[in-house]
Write a protein that holds these residues in place. Structure first.
Motif, PDB file in Angstrom:
ATOM      1  N   THR A  95       0.827  -1.205   0.000  1.00  0.00           N
ATOM      2  CA  THR A  95       0.000   0.000   0.000  1.00  0.00           C
ATOM      3  C   THR A  95       0.862   1.256   0.000  1.00  0.00           C
ATOM      4  O   THR A  95       0.594   2.209  -0.749  1.00  0.00           O
ATOM      5  CB  THR A  95      -0.927   0.004   1.231  1.00  0.00           C
ATOM      6  N   MET A  96       1.897   1.268   0.825  1.00  0.00           N
ATOM      7  CA  MET A  96       2.756   2.452   0.881  1.00  0.00           C
ATOM      8  C   MET A  96       3.498   2.660  -0.436  1.00  0.00           C
ATOM      9  O   MET A  96       3.648   3.797  -0.906  1.00  0.00           O
ATOM     10  CB  MET A  96       3.722   2.338   2.064  1.00  0.00           C
ATOM     11  N   LEU A  97       3.940   1.586  -1.045  1.00  0.00           N
ATOM     12  CA  LEU A  97       4.625   1.708  -2.332  1.00  0.00           C
ATOM     13  C   LEU A  97       3.674   2.219  -3.409  1.00  0.00           C
ATOM     14  O   LEU A  97       4.041   3.071  -4.226  1.00  0.00           O
ATOM     15  CB  LEU A  97       5.216   0.357  -2.738  1.00  0.00           C
ATOM     16  N   GLU A  98       2.441   1.710  -3.411  1.00  0.00           N
ATOM     17  CA  GLU A  98       1.455   2.151  -4.401  1.00  0.00           C
ATOM     18  C   GLU A  98       1.147   3.635  -4.271  1.00  0.00           C
ATOM     19  O   GLU A  98       0.902   4.322  -5.266  1.00  0.00           O
ATOM     20  CB  GLU A  98       0.165   1.337  -4.250  1.00  0.00           C
ATOM     21  N   HIS A  99       1.147   4.136  -3.037  1.00  0.00           N
ATOM     22  CA  HIS A  99       0.821   5.541  -2.791  1.00  0.00           C
ATOM     23  C   HIS A  99       2.054   6.445  -2.822  1.00  0.00           C
ATOM     24  O   HIS A  99       1.924   7.661  -2.659  1.00  0.00           O
ATOM     25  CB  HIS A  99       0.114   5.689  -1.441  1.00  0.00           C
ATOM     26  N   GLY A 100       3.222   5.862  -2.992  1.00  0.00           N
ATOM     27  CA  GLY A 100       4.431   6.675  -3.024  1.00  0.00           C
ATOM     28  C   GLY A 100       4.812   7.234  -1.671  1.00  0.00           C
ATOM     29  O   GLY A 100       5.381   8.329  -1.573  1.00  0.00           O
ATOM     30  N   ILE A 101       4.503   6.490  -0.610  1.00  0.00           N
ATOM     31  CA  ILE A 101       4.824   6.900   0.758  1.00  0.00           C
ATOM     32  C   ILE A 101       6.117   6.213   1.186  1.00  0.00           C
ATOM     33  O   ILE A 101       6.248   4.992   1.058  1.00  0.00           O
ATOM     34  CB  ILE A 101       3.682   6.521   1.724  1.00  0.00           C
ATOM     35  N   ALA A 102       7.066   6.983   1.685  1.00  0.00           N
ATOM     36  CA  ALA A 102       8.308   6.399   2.197  1.00  0.00           C
ATOM     37  C   ALA A 102       8.105   5.992   3.655  1.00  0.00           C
ATOM     38  O   ALA A 102       7.259   6.555   4.358  1.00  0.00           O
ATOM     39  CB  ALA A 102       9.456   7.390   2.077  1.00  0.00           C
ATOM     40  N   TYR A 103       8.889   5.034   4.116  1.00  0.00           N
ATOM     41  CA  TYR A 103       8.687   4.535   5.475  1.00  0.00           C
ATOM     42  C   TYR A 103       9.986   3.999   6.056  1.00  0.00           C
ATOM     43  O   TYR A 103      10.924   3.656   5.333  1.00  0.00           O
ATOM     44  CB  TYR A 103       7.635   3.417   5.483  1.00  0.00           C
ATOM     45  N   VAL A 104      10.011   3.956   7.385  1.00  0.00           N
ATOM     46  CA  VAL A 104      11.088   3.275   8.101  1.00  0.00           C
ATOM     47  C   VAL A 104      10.474   2.087   8.834  1.00  0.00           C
ATOM     48  O   VAL A 104       9.333   2.144   9.290  1.00  0.00           O
ATOM     49  CB  VAL A 104      11.806   4.205   9.102  1.00  0.00           C
TER      50      VAL A 104
END
Length: 287
Positions: free
Chosen positions: A17-26
Motif C-alpha cells: 500500500t505504501m509503495l502504491e501511494h508513493g509513501i516512504a517509510y522506516v
C-alpha cells in the motif's frame, strides 16, 4: 513545491500500500529469540500472531534507528523538495526522537517537517493517507499540516483486547489498577497522551453496540472516514464488524479495514480489534 510523505510501520499500512501511494517509510524491528526482524517485511502480522500464540516470552519491539531515517530522508529528498515525516506517538515509542536526530545530523531542518501523530495504527494510517493525498494534489505544506491537526482533533479511536493476558505482560500496565478492575469482563480503551485509558468493562456481546453508539453520539449528521483493524485474519470476524457499523446510523463516506501490526498487537494481543473514525475534511480544506 513537491512534498513527500514519510511514516513508520506502526501505521500498520501494508508495504504494498505504501509503495502504491508513493509513501516512504522506516521499519521497526521485532526481536524474537534474540533475532531482530524487520516489521511488516521480514515478519508480517500473521506470522507475529502465530509466534505470540506459542511463546511464553513476548517479542520485543525496537524503533527505527537514526540511520534508518538518514537513509530514507536522503533518498526521498532526491525526489521531493520537502518531506513531512509523520510518526507514531512519542509517548509510545522512541521513533520520533530518532527522526529529529537524523534530520539534525543531515542538516535538513529546512527540508523535513517532523510531526508527532500522537496516535498509532489505523489512526496514524488515516493521517498519513490524507496527508499524502493532499501532497499529490500539490497542496501547500501549511494546508497539509492544518489538515493533520484537524484530523487529530476530530477523531475517535477505540481498542478492544481479546484477552487481558497480553496487557498484563506490559510493564506499563502490569502495576496499574486497570488490570485488577477487569473482573472477567471485556475492557474497551481509547488512547490518552499515548497511554491506554480504560473507558468501560463490558460483556463481549455489548462491545460493538457500545462503540457504535459512542460514535453516533459524537458524529451525528457529520460525514466521517471510518477504519477497522483486526489482529488476525478471520474474515468472518472482520465482515461481521463491517456489517455492524455499516448499519449503525453513521454517515460513512469512506471505510477501510487493515491488519493490526506489531506495536499495537504486542500490547493488546491476537484477535484484538481497533475502531477509528474522524470527521471528513470535506469543505473544511479551504481556509
Amino acid at each position: 513545491m513537491s512534498i513527500g510523505i514519510v511514516t513508520d510501520t506502526a501505521a500498520d499500512l501494508a508495504i504494498r500500500t505504501m509503495l502504491e501511494h508513493g509513501i516512504a517509510y522506516v521499519n521497526h524491528s521485532i526481536v524474537v529469540d534474540n533475532l531482530a526482524r524487520r516489521d511488516w517485511r521480514d515478519l508480517d502480522p500473521d506470522k507475529l500472531y502465530a509466534i505470540l500464540q506459542n511463546t511464553q516470552t513476548p517479542p520485543q519491539l525496537r524503533p527505527a534507528s537514526k540511520n534508518d531515517f538518514k537513509t530514507v530522508y536522503s533518498n526521498f529528498l532526491e525526489q521531493h523538495q520537502h518531506l513531512i515525516s509523520i510518526h507514531v506517538s512519542n509517548q509510545m515509542s522512541g521513533t520520533i526522537k530518532h527522526a529529529f536526530a537524523a534530520r539534525k545530523e543531515l542538516r535538513f531542518e529546512d527540508r523535513v517537517t517532523i510531526v508527532d501523530s500522537k496516535t498509532i495504527s489505523i489512526a496514524l494510517a488515516e493521517i498519513v493517507l490524507e496527508a499524502n493525498k493532499l501532497a499529490k494534489q500539490d497542496e501547500p505544506i501549511e494546508q497539509i499540516l492544518w489538515a493533520i491537526e484537524h484530523i487529530q482533533h476530530s477523531s475517535s479511536l477505540y481498542f478492544v483486547p481479546d484477552s487481558i493476558k497480553w496487557l498484563a505482560n506490559r510493564k506499563s500496565t502490569k502495576s496499574s489498577s486497570i488490570i485488577d478492575s477487569f473482573q472477567g469482563q471485556c475492557p474497551v480503551f481509547n488512547l490518552s497522551n499515548g497511554k491506554l485509558q480504560k473507558l468501560a468493562n463490558l460483556h463481549k456481546s455489548q462491545v460493538k453496540e457500545y462503540i457504535s453508539k459512542s460514535l453516533v453520539a459524537e458524529y451525528t449528521d457529520k460525514p466521517i472516514h471510518f477504519a477497522l483493524a483486526y489482529a488476525g485474519d478471520d474474515r468472518a470476524v472482520i465482515e461481521g464488524l463491517k456489517r455492524h457499523f455499516e448499519f449503525s446510523g453513521l454517515e460513512i463516506i469512506r471505510a477501510r479495514t487493515q491488519k493490526m501490526g506489531s506495536l499495537l498487537g504486542l500490547m493488546l494481543g491476537p484477535k484484538s480489534i481497533s475502531v477509528y473514525a474522524h470527521k471528513s475534511l470535506g469543505a473544511c480544506l479551504k481556509f
